[in-house]
Scaffold this motif. Structure first.
Motif: not given
Lengths: 114, 116
Positions: A101-104, B33, B35, B43, B45, B48, B56, B105
């Motif tokens: 998870k890329l958390t922003f 991913f 988003y 943003l 998620l 994935y 996920d 990414y």
């Protein structure tokens, strides 16, 4: 859980001057990556700079540099010699190594004035 | 420069219709991913994939959303039936993760979905 906080919703800067965007984060991981993304009005998300948490040296990409303070969990972005094309939303992001998870953060809108 | 390609760029549809968004990740990237970006939520998620396997999708409303990677060159996000609250910009991003290292990414240009 990991969180990213950008406390400045909006900032303005005169062309050719310097602006610094703040970002703080929280994670229980020791190995992770931090990023700054730029989103201009075209909405394209552009990777500006990347920092590995295990590296003490601050990352630099041309006019963009970061101040990474791991103990303080702080990751600020400095834009030097601001240009009109730097006008955009800037997002700070965090991902743990091999994470899912890329958390922003919520983003900071930067307006460069001529 | 290698890029992530998303289609369509814009989509307007009526409530209840099916919507399919497509993404072509960068060749060689093993992580994809999806988003969603809204003014209120920022943003988020949705799903994935690593090496085409879904790892996920906890952020995705399962009753109406589905994400798949039929092959390494195509990822899809489907909404059926669509609702006005699904109106947002949907981004696909791909990256290479090897041995725990993430190399950044790359995002596509997004699909702006409007459900009326």
């Amino acid at each position: 859980a990991q969180t990213v906080t950008q406390s400045q919703p909006e900032m303005s800067v005169q062309e050719a001057e310097t602006v610094t965007l703040s970002c703080t984060y929280d994670t229980s991981e020791n190995n992770y990556y931090l990023f700054w993304y730029k989103q201009p009005p075209s909405r394209q998300m552009i990777l500006v700079i990347r920092q590995e948490a295990y590296k003490q040296q601050n990352a630099t990409e041309n006019r963009f540099s970061v101040n990474f303070q791991k103990a303080a969990k702080s990751f600020s972005l400095k834009i030097s010699d601001s240009q009109l094309g730097d006008t955009a939303m800037y997002f700070c992001a965090l991902i743990k190594a091999a994470g899912n998870k890329l958390t922003f953060g919520g983003g900071t809108r930067v307006l460069v004035k001529p | 420069d290698a890029r992530v390609t998303q289609t369509p760029r814009h989509k307007v549809t009526e409530m209840g219709q099916e919507v399919t968004m497509r993404c072509q990740p960068i060749l060689g990237h093993n992580t994809v991913f999806w988003y969603r970006q809204t003014m209120m939520q920022g943003l988020e998620l949705l799903a994935y994939f690593r090496n085409r396997a879904p790892l996920d999708d906890s952020g995705m409303p399962k009753d109406r959303f589905s994400a798949e990677m039929p092959d390494a060159t195509l990822a899809t996000l489907k909404i059926q039936p669509s609702e006005p609250r699904d109106s947002a910009v949907y981004f696909c991003a791909s990256g290479l993760v090897l041995g725990g290292e993430g190399y950044g990414y790359t995002f596509g240009s997004g699909t702006r979905l409007t459900v009326v």
